[in-house]
Design a protein around this motif. Structure first.
Motif, mmCIF file in Angstrom:
data_model
loop_
_atom_site.group_PDB
_atom_site.id
_atom_site.type_symbol
_atom_site.label_atom_id
_atom_site.label_comp_id
_atom_site.label_asym_id
_atom_site.label_seq_id
_atom_site.Cartn_x
_atom_site.Cartn_y
_atom_site.Cartn_z
ATOM 1 N N THR A 58 0.773 -1.105 0.061
ATOM 2 C CA THR A 58 0.058 0.072 0.056
ATOM 3 C C THR A 58 0.813 1.329 -0.106
ATOM 4 O O THR A 58 0.650 2.287 -0.721
ATOM 5 N N GLN A 59 2.090 1.235 0.614
ATOM 6 C CA GLN A 59 3.027 2.553 0.754
ATOM 7 C C GLN A 59 3.559 2.323 -0.716
ATOM 8 O O GLN A 59 3.524 3.446 -1.034
ATOM 9 N N SER A 60 3.996 1.467 -1.375
ATOM 10 C CA SER A 60 4.551 1.621 -2.835
ATOM 11 C C SER A 60 3.327 2.177 -3.753
ATOM 12 O O SER A 60 3.755 3.037 -4.468
ATOM 13 N N LYS A 61 2.205 1.572 -3.499
ATOM 14 C CA LYS A 61 1.095 2.024 -4.248
ATOM 15 C C LYS A 61 0.970 3.664 -4.081
ATOM 16 O O LYS A 61 0.454 4.349 -5.021
ATOM 17 N N TYR A 62 0.822 3.996 -2.893
ATOM 18 C CA TYR A 62 0.708 5.342 -2.720
ATOM 19 C C TYR A 62 1.861 6.358 -3.107
ATOM 20 O O TYR A 62 1.622 7.341 -3.933
ATOM 21 N N VAL A 63 3.131 5.787 -3.121
ATOM 22 C CA VAL A 63 4.101 6.527 -3.812
ATOM 23 C C VAL A 63 4.051 6.600 -5.179
ATOM 24 O O VAL A 63 3.990 7.755 -5.949
ATOM 25 N N GLN A 64 3.300 5.617 -6.017
ATOM 26 C CA GLN A 64 3.184 5.474 -7.383
ATOM 27 C C GLN A 64 2.136 6.462 -7.759
ATOM 28 O O GLN A 64 2.140 7.236 -8.711
ATOM 29 N N ASN A 65 1.043 6.560 -6.853
ATOM 30 C CA ASN A 65 -0.099 7.181 -7.433
ATOM 31 C C ASN A 65 0.125 8.574 -7.176
ATOM 32 O O ASN A 65 -0.128 9.430 -7.929
ATOM 33 N N THR A 66 1.063 9.133 -6.102
ATOM 34 C CA THR A 66 1.542 10.274 -5.737
ATOM 35 C C THR A 66 2.353 10.721 -6.968
ATOM 36 O O THR A 66 2.141 12.216 -7.523
ATOM 37 N N SER B 277 0.042 11.526 -10.059
ATOM 38 C CA SER B 277 -0.635 12.609 -10.020
ATOM 39 C C SER B 277 0.014 13.945 -10.216
ATOM 40 O O SER B 277 -0.080 14.622 -10.785
#
Length: 197
Positions: free
Chosen positions: A166-174, A177
């Protein structure tokens, strides 16, 4: 010149999407068998199965009717009693009876002695059985504790993996964006720069 016909895009799309369904409906209405033909085809191919199932159904109805009223069918009641007695028509003795001692005082005394011996031997056996049961419970508990420990370890591993995902997905999404916002800002500045010049 005649006026142009304008068809809204959603009407055209839904019309185009419904063509296969309408075509199949037309094909089915022209080529399907009516109920009589279908029934004849089933009788021809599966007549034996159909008749066998009808016979079984009749037998089952008769069986359940007899279960409701046991006095109506004596044969079935006798079969059910045999089933209840483990396949035997009647309960039989499983040990020999000495006719000389049966019903006498000597027979009663021997019976008491035999019962006392059995209690004594069962007492020792009972203790052994109890210790075996305790040992089994201990082993079972030990195995269950080991399994629970393994499950909890696996659970914490999964949770840590999920957290890292979830942290890596958050970084990717950030990152995505931010890239989208940057691209939009560059395009906006280019477009506004062209209008000003």
């Amino acid at each position: 010149m005649p006026p142009k016909v304008k068809i809204p895009i959603h009407v055209f799309t839904f019309g185009l999407a419904s063509i296969p369904g309408v075509a199949y409906a037309i094909y089915w209405s022209r080529n399907h068998e009516n109920d009589e033909q279908f029934e004849d085809k089933l009788k021809q191919n599966y007549g034996g199965n159909i008749q066998g199932n009808r016979d079984k159904r009749k037998e089952m109805v008769i069986f359940f009717e007899a279960m409701k009223d046991p006095s109506a069918n004596k044969e079935q009641e006798q079969k059910m009693m045999q089933v209840l007695h483990g396949g035997r028509g009647e309960i039989k003795r499983h040990h020999a009876v000495d006719e000389k001692l049966y019903g006498t005082e000597e027979g009663v005394e021997q019976k008491k002695l035999a019962d006392e011996k059995q209690l004594i031997t069962q007492g020792g056996k009972a203790e052994k059985i109890k210790t075996r049961k305790k040992n089994k419970k201990r082993k079972k508990k030990k195995v269950n504790d080991e399994i629970n420990n393994e499950k909890s370890e696996m659970k914490t591993e999964r949770e840590s993996q999920m957290l890292s995902l979830t942290q890596s997905k958050y970084v990717q999404n950030t990152a995505v964006s931010l890239a989208a916002v940057g691209t939009l800002a560059i395009l906006t500045s280019l477009i506004s720069g062209k209008k000003g010049s």
